[in-house]
Design a protein around this motif. Structure first.
Motif, mmCIF file in Angstrom:
data_model
loop_
_atom_site.group_PDB
_atom_site.id
_atom_site.type_symbol
_atom_site.label_atom_id
_atom_site.label_comp_id
_atom_site.label_asym_id
_atom_site.label_seq_id
_atom_site.Cartn_x
_atom_site.Cartn_y
_atom_site.Cartn_z
ATOM 1 N N ALA A 486 0.913 -1.344 0.029
ATOM 2 C CA ALA A 486 0.029 -0.084 -0.115
ATOM 3 C C ALA A 486 0.872 1.215 0.092
ATOM 4 N N GLU A 487 0.409 2.271 -0.725
ATOM 5 C CA GLU A 487 1.145 3.472 -0.801
ATOM 6 C C GLU A 487 0.812 4.343 0.479
ATOM 7 N N THR A 488 1.696 5.270 0.561
ATOM 8 C CA THR A 488 1.413 6.200 1.749
ATOM 9 C C THR A 488 0.344 7.234 1.194
ATOM 10 N N LEU A 489 -0.498 7.682 2.122
ATOM 11 C CA LEU A 489 -1.611 8.710 1.807
ATOM 12 C C LEU A 489 -0.768 10.205 2.024
ATOM 13 N N ASN A 490 0.454 10.127 2.608
ATOM 14 C CA ASN A 490 1.150 11.294 2.896
ATOM 15 C C ASN A 490 0.427 12.154 3.581
ATOM 16 N N ILE A 491 -0.157 11.617 4.934
ATOM 17 C CA ILE A 491 -0.698 12.458 5.871
ATOM 18 C C ILE A 491 0.477 12.804 6.680
ATOM 19 N N ASP A 492 0.550 13.963 7.245
ATOM 20 C CA ASP A 492 1.175 14.230 8.337
ATOM 21 C C ASP A 492 1.111 13.275 9.643
ATOM 22 N N PRO A 493 2.105 12.491 9.949
ATOM 23 C CA PRO A 493 1.858 11.735 11.238
ATOM 24 C C PRO A 493 1.567 12.406 12.647
ATOM 25 N N GLU A 494 2.018 13.591 12.520
ATOM 26 C CA GLU A 494 1.394 14.215 13.747
ATOM 27 C C GLU A 494 -0.043 14.469 13.865
ATOM 28 N N HIS A 495 -0.641 14.756 12.627
ATOM 29 C CA HIS A 495 -2.240 14.924 12.477
ATOM 30 C C HIS A 495 -2.951 13.590 12.881
ATOM 31 N N MET A 496 -2.098 12.252 12.280
ATOM 32 C CA MET A 496 -2.643 11.143 12.615
ATOM 33 C C MET A 496 -2.430 10.804 14.160
ATOM 34 N N ALA A 497 -1.747 10.982 14.593
ATOM 35 C CA ALA A 497 -1.403 10.749 16.265
ATOM 36 C C ALA A 497 -2.597 11.397 16.592
ATOM 37 N N TYR A 498 -2.813 12.929 16.683
ATOM 38 C CA TYR A 498 -3.912 13.644 17.145
ATOM 39 C C TYR A 498 -5.210 12.865 16.810
ATOM 40 N N ILE A 499 -5.359 12.531 15.829
ATOM 41 C CA ILE A 499 -6.883 12.134 15.598
ATOM 42 C C ILE A 499 -6.865 10.748 16.222
ATOM 43 N N HIS A 500 -5.751 9.843 16.365
ATOM 44 C CA HIS A 500 -5.963 8.442 16.855
ATOM 45 C C HIS A 500 -6.159 8.917 18.260
ATOM 46 N N GLU A 501 -5.527 9.719 19.001
ATOM 47 C CA GLU A 501 -5.870 9.947 20.355
ATOM 48 C C GLU A 501 -7.251 10.451 20.685
ATOM 49 N N ALA A 502 -7.938 11.322 19.794
ATOM 50 C CA ALA A 502 -9.303 11.780 19.875
ATOM 51 C C ALA A 502 -10.020 10.337 19.853
ATOM 52 N N MET A 503 -9.799 9.502 18.966
ATOM 53 C CA MET A 503 -10.589 8.667 18.665
ATOM 54 C C MET A 503 -10.519 7.540 19.756
ATOM 55 N N SER A 504 -9.332 7.441 20.376
ATOM 56 C CA SER A 504 -9.301 6.607 21.351
ATOM 57 C C SER A 504 -10.153 7.028 22.708
ATOM 58 N N GLN A 505 -10.067 8.452 22.888
ATOM 59 C CA GLN A 505 -10.889 9.074 23.955
ATOM 60 C C GLN A 505 -12.431 8.760 23.742
ATOM 61 N N VAL A 506 -12.888 8.720 22.510
ATOM 62 C CA VAL A 506 -14.276 8.105 22.350
ATOM 63 C C VAL A 506 -14.379 7.014 23.006
ATOM 64 N N ALA A 510 -13.403 10.384 27.768
ATOM 65 C CA ALA A 510 -14.703 10.851 28.066
ATOM 66 C C ALA A 510 -15.583 10.821 26.980
ATOM 67 N N GLY A 511 -15.572 9.721 25.925
ATOM 68 C CA GLY A 511 -16.550 9.991 24.766
ATOM 69 C C GLY A 511 -17.640 9.279 24.528
ATOM 70 N N THR A 512 -18.102 9.028 23.548
ATOM 71 C CA THR A 512 -19.660 8.907 23.395
ATOM 72 C C THR A 512 -19.889 7.331 23.209
ATOM 73 N N ALA A 513 -18.534 6.756 23.257
ATOM 74 C CA ALA A 513 -18.921 4.908 23.359
ATOM 75 C C ALA A 513 -17.899 4.599 24.574
ATOM 76 N N ARG A 514 -18.279 4.829 25.785
ATOM 77 C CA ARG A 514 -17.375 4.241 26.614
ATOM 78 C C ARG A 514 -17.603 2.797 26.884
ATOM 79 N N ARG A 515 -18.940 2.556 26.726
ATOM 80 C CA ARG A 515 -19.148 1.002 26.888
ATOM 81 C C ARG A 515 -18.388 0.150 25.610
ATOM 82 N N ALA A 516 -17.755 0.733 24.654
ATOM 83 C CA ALA A 516 -17.165 -0.027 23.489
ATOM 84 C C ALA A 516 -15.729 -0.429 24.204
ATOM 85 N N ARG A 517 -15.346 -0.074 25.384
ATOM 86 C CA ARG A 517 -14.046 -0.591 25.576
ATOM 87 C C ARG A 517 -13.837 -2.096 25.838
ATOM 88 N N LEU A 518 -12.585 -2.475 25.330
ATOM 89 C CA LEU A 518 -12.641 -3.850 25.042
ATOM 90 C C LEU A 518 -12.322 -4.409 26.512
#
Lengths: 658, 370
Positions: A486-506, A510-518
């Protein structure tokens, strides 16, 4: 004297006449003899070759042996579709003498259901003379033998031992794998190969069975047998074994596929799981589904009617052909677009529960408002106002571009029969399609995955995988297929890390799917919820309190583990009433990947409350549907009144007596 | 011959008997194969019947012309009464009513009518003064003699036998010297009437047989099946055949009636053109003998009867072979000496017996010295 003399002369004349005429007779006889000899010589010498051929084609019956279809196996070699030995009985219409009697005899020997007899008679009427009509498959040896011994009295009946397609996981793979069936009259017209009308020969009719028909098909074997005029086999002359079709290894993990299908339970929805390293599709299920085993055996009318009438549309593959507004699940994607457009993640907006755009107020899902919202909070709290506000600033084009980069609106090169790829709207698209200019509220709608925005569940899974990896992963169905990394999408790794963290927070914060915790110690899930409105409801949101078809769709996209993404999943629950219907499914499916036992325990409790496994529930549904059809039929025929009282037989009798 | 052999035995027509024996034995061989290499159910019975009827024929051969003259009309009347009996009490068999069960034996009176009509017509022209042969008086009694049995046989219905009976009577009348123009005119009339009769006179199954024999391939599973399969059997045999017991058409039941009406096809499949030519040669010798008997006969009755009986056997052979080779429609007529079947063999051996009687007693030309 004169009389005597006359007589003497006459007698002599008569004797002469006799010998002359006897010679004529003899000559005629001789010429007929010569004619016969000539005729015989002509038939047996001049036309000998032709008649020898005819005699051989009388004597020798070439039967084709349908080849065994290639197996479909999963990534671990487990069978998805295989062949089971099968005793079957078919009818060859143009060899039958007394159709009615033959069917009646078979019905008795095989104790066929009235519904089956009806189907057989109907197919006999419709079938071209050469097309075999299936009577029964999967017979036990005794029933099969009871038909076989009566063959001389049942011309046109063809009992065979062969193989039939078997899908061990049934409905779980229905949509993806498709099913096989008897070649249609059109197929035969297009390719008049006698194998197509050999009883027991099936071709792929849908899904992968259809796409990979050439590979799975194999080469038929043949058997030359000497037969009597009544079709009795005297002896086998020679035979050529069939060459089975080649097996096809899929990227699916059939256990995961089955688990996902079962976990969807009574809901209508789809689960797609992808491998973040390769893009392999590990599971792609759509429920409710049909049992491909029923289809491949020639589905009964009632069962087909049930599938057709079901409002959960078991005949449609929702993973590829179900289009849903993605709702808030695209917010991480929109976030990436914002970041790339130069928006600082710390730029924030005050959410008081809504935002006026033009002359209309757009609400946030949280009427009381979120207060100050930055990008992370916008994602994990799914604040709509944040996206309303900044989307208008950034504009639609960067968002649409990012959506396309991440797989939305895309058709993937998959070996499937059809994909509905939905819409990623942008100003040009709207102008072309509706001849109207793009408005601010269009951006606002699109940014929360509503309005014109439509996606299928596979695209959502691809989006998750691409967000998780930053690579342009392409979904695969065939294992070990040669392909480029797979080719890279050329997204700034910092942006990715930020979004990953936000999605982890979900999930984990304090997110909207706390019951989804594994329920696992070492694996963290990242995700994003989505609730997509189906209709504009004045009386609030489409939760569980409104009719099923007005309820909101529940969606959830996710990947795990957060720090080193391995799997990405998308779950869509059609009219699930909100994302709360979707993320528990994602959680359990992800759990299954790491801890099967734990996941199975959860499932078995749930299935108890739903009333059994998929097959058990489908059986119950079938029984109920049969009863319903029977009652409707009875009402239509006037045997019972709609109020439920049984019409008595006395009235018509009394009338007849008059 | 010589003194070592008793006169009664030496006087037997050994050449003829040998010819018959050879042909019946060939029939035995073919039927043995048709049963898949078994004496039962056909071959053994065939040979036993042949021996019984041959004995009967030898007994017949001792009887003199006067006896046959004397019984000609009574036998005719008895057989007509039997035909009437068939209509009244006959058992149904083979789709049409042909059999008369006399308790100890089942006989087919229509078969007996074949020699009976010959004897009756021959006797009639024997009695008819020579000068009247060209008068109306020579014709109407013939028509009456034909009409009764034919009406009854057609009622059964049995077209094949009717044709044989009419043709036999006509042959005798022809030989008796009825004006030639009657026959030419008659042939012309048949040419005109036949199409009309075809459309209005024949039963549907008979019509179908006629239409399909012309083109059996059009209806391979229906009425054309018999002829198609018969031609396949004959044609696939080639010159030397597939060999004894190797016929597939007959053994695998593709050839219907392979032991009765289509026995020639069964034979031809295994023995080829050679077998067919041998059978034809056998019949050629038989008919040459039959006609020579009639030519040598000294009395008018003997002449007419011998020629008529010989021709009756010829009709069996000709119609049957034309049928199996696809030159005639399927009419149920067996092949003498080869087909399995008691009634027809009895008829044929009656004819043979009377022929042998005439052969032995050619008579004295009456009136020559008077």
């Amino acid at each position: 004297m004169s009389i005597a003399g006359g007589k003497t002369i006459s007698g002599a004349v008569q004797a002469l006449t006799f010998s002359r005429r006897a010679t004529i007779i003899g000559g005629l006889q001789a010429s007929i003899g010569i004619l016969l000899a000539g005729r015989m010589a002509y038939i047996s010498v001049a036309e000998n070759e032709r008649y020898q051929l005819l005699s051989e084609s009388n004597r020798v019956n070439l039967t084709l042996v349908p080849p065994r279809r290639g197996w479909l196996i999963d990534r671990n070699g487990k069978p998805i579709a295989n062949n089971k030995t099968d005793f079957r009985v078919d009818l060859i219409p143009d060899r039958m003498r007394d159709k009615e009697k033959t069917v009646a005899t078979l019905a008795e020997l095989l104790s066929l259901e009235p519904e089956e007899i009806e189907r057989i008679n109907k197919e006999l009427e419709q079938a071209s003379s050469f097309q075999p009509v299936q009577v029964a498959t999967g017979l036990d040896w005794e029933s099969f033998a009871s038909v076989s011994v009566r063959l001389p009295d049942l011309p046109g009946v063809s009992p065979r031992q062969g193989f039939s397609r078997f899908y061990p996981t049934g409905a779980a793979v229905g949509h993806l794998v498709g099913y096989v069936g008897i070649a249609s009259a059109e197929d035969f017209k297009a390719n008049p190969d006698p194998i197509l009308v050999t009883p027991g020969y099936k071709i792929g009719k849908d899904g992968l069975e259809k796409t990979f028909e050439d590979r799975l098909q194999g080469k038929p074997g043949a058997k030359r047998v000497e037969v009597t005029a009544r079709g009795k086999i005297v002896r086998e002359l020679d035979s050529r074994p069939d060459i089975p079709g080649k097996a096809l290894q899929l990227t699916l993990d059939i256990d995961l596929q089955e688990y996902a299908a079962r976990r969807l339970g009574p809901e209508s929805g789809s689960v797609v799981v992808m491998d973040c390293k390769t893009g392999d599709i590990l599971a792609m299920t759509s429920m409710p589904s049909f049992d491909p085993n029923s289809f491949s055996d020639g589905i009964g009318q009632t069962e087909y009617g049930m599938l057709r009438d079901d409002d959960h549309v078991p005949l449609r593959d929702k993973s590829l052909k179900g289009l849903f507004p993605p709702g808030s699940t695209i917010k991480p994607m929109v976030g990436l677009a914002f970041l790339e457009a130069g928006l600082s993640p710390d730029d924030s907006v005050n959410c008081n529960g809504g935002l006026r755009v033009g002359n209309r107020r757009f609400r946030c899902w949280n009427r009381r408002g979120h207060g100050r919202v930055d990008m992370a909070k916008g994602i994990y709290q799914s604040c709509d106002v944040y996206f309303y506000h900044f989307a208008q600033k950034i504009g639609m084009n960067p968002i649409a571009l990012m959506a396309n980069r991440l797989g939305l609106g895309q058709e993937f090169p998959l070996p499937v029969t059809n994909q509905f790829y939905g819409t990623v709207p942008d100003p040009q698209w709207k102008m072309k399609k509706f001849d109207r200019a793009w408005q601010a509220f269009d951006t606002v709608n699109a940014t929360i995955g509503q309005g014109y925005m439509l996606t299928n569940p596979l695209q959502l899974a691809v989006m998750s995988a691409r967000i998780a990896t930053g690579k342009k992963l392409m979904p695969n169905l065939l294992l070990n297929e040669k392909r480029k990394a797979a080719e890279t999408l050329n997204i700034d790794p910092e942006h990715m890390a930020y979004i990953h963290e936000a999605m982890s927070q979900v999930v984990n914060g304090a997110g909207t799917a706390r019951r989804a915790r594994l329920p696992l110690d070492d694996v963290k899930l990242a995700g994003k919820t989505g609730t997509a409105q189906v209709v504009n409801l004045d009386f609030g949101r489409g939760g569980k309190d409104v009719a099923w078809k007005f309820r909101d769709h529940g969606l959830f996209v996710s990947f795990a583990p957060v720090d080193n993404p391995r799997y990405a999943a998308a779950v869509v629950i059609e009219h699930g009433g909100g994302s709360g219907a979707a993320y528990p499914v994602a959680r359990d499916v992800m759990t299954f990947l790491y801890d099967k036992e734990k996941a199975m325990n959860i499932l078995s409790d749930l299935e108890k409350s739903w009333g059994g496994t998929i097959a058990e529930r489908m059986d119950k549904q079938m029984t109920a549907y049969r009863a319903k059809v029977a009652i409707e039929k009875a009402i239509a025929e006037g045997r019972i009144t709609p109020e439920g009282t049984v019409a008595t037989g006395e009235t018509p009798n009394a009338e007849m007596g008059q | 011959m010589n003194d070592f052999i008793p006169a009664p035995i030496a006087q037997l027509p050994w050449k003829t008997i040998l010819l018959l024996l050879v042909m019946a034995s060939f029939g035995f061989v073919v039927l043995y194969s048709a049963a898949g290499g078994s004496l039962t159910p056909w071959a053994g019975l065939h040979m036993i019947r042949f021996m019984v009827f041959l004995s009967m024929a030898i007994v017949f051969s001792r009887l003199k012309e006067n006896f046959w003259k004397a019984i000609a009309f009574p036998v005719y009347i008895v057989v007509v009464i039997m035909l009437l009996g068939v209509e009244l009490i006959g058992a149904v068999g083979g789709g049409s009513q042909r059999w008369l069960n006399l308790g100890f034996i089942r006989i087919q009176p229509s078969e007996l009518m074949k020699p009976a009509i010959i004897l009756a017509v021959a006797r009639f022209y024997d009695l008819l003064p020579a000068g009247q042969i060209r008068t109306w008086g020579a014709i109407w009694p013939l028509l009456v003699l034909i009409a009764f049995p034919c009406a009854l046989i057609l009622l059964q219905p049995d077209l094949g036998t009717t044709i044989t009976v009419v043709a036999g009577a006509m042959t005798v009348a022809f030989l008796a010297g009825l004006p030639m123009r009657l026959f030419i005119g008659g042939a012309a009339a048949v040419a005109v009437i036949a199409p009309i009769a075809f459309f209005f006179g024949l039963e549907e199954y008979q019509q179908r047989r006629v239409t399909t024999f012309l083109n059996p391939e059009n209806d391979p599973l229906g009425a054309g099946y018999h002829i198609s399969q018969s031609k396949i059997a004959i044609g696939s045999g080639g010159i030397f055949g597939k060999g004894f017991l190797n016929g597939t058409q007959s053994h695998l039941d593709y050839l219907p009636e392979g032991h009765t009406d289509f026995v020639f096809a069964t034979m031809a499949e295994e023995w080829g053109l050679m077998g067919g030519v041998a059978v034809l040669a056998g019949f050629f010798l038989l008919f040459r003998w039959g006609l020579s008997v009639s030519m040598r006969a000294k009395t008018r009755f003997s002449q007419l009867a011998a020629a008529g009986l010989s021709t009756t056997i010829f009709f069996y052979v000709a119609i049957n072979l034309m049928m199996v080779m696809g030159l005639a429609p399927v009419v149920g007529i067996p092949l003498p000496f080869l087909s399995h079947g008691g009634s027809s063999m009895m008829t044929i051996m009656i004819c043979i017996g009377i022929l042998m009687a005439i052969d032995r007693h050619p008579g004295r030309r009456s009136g020559t010295f008077g």
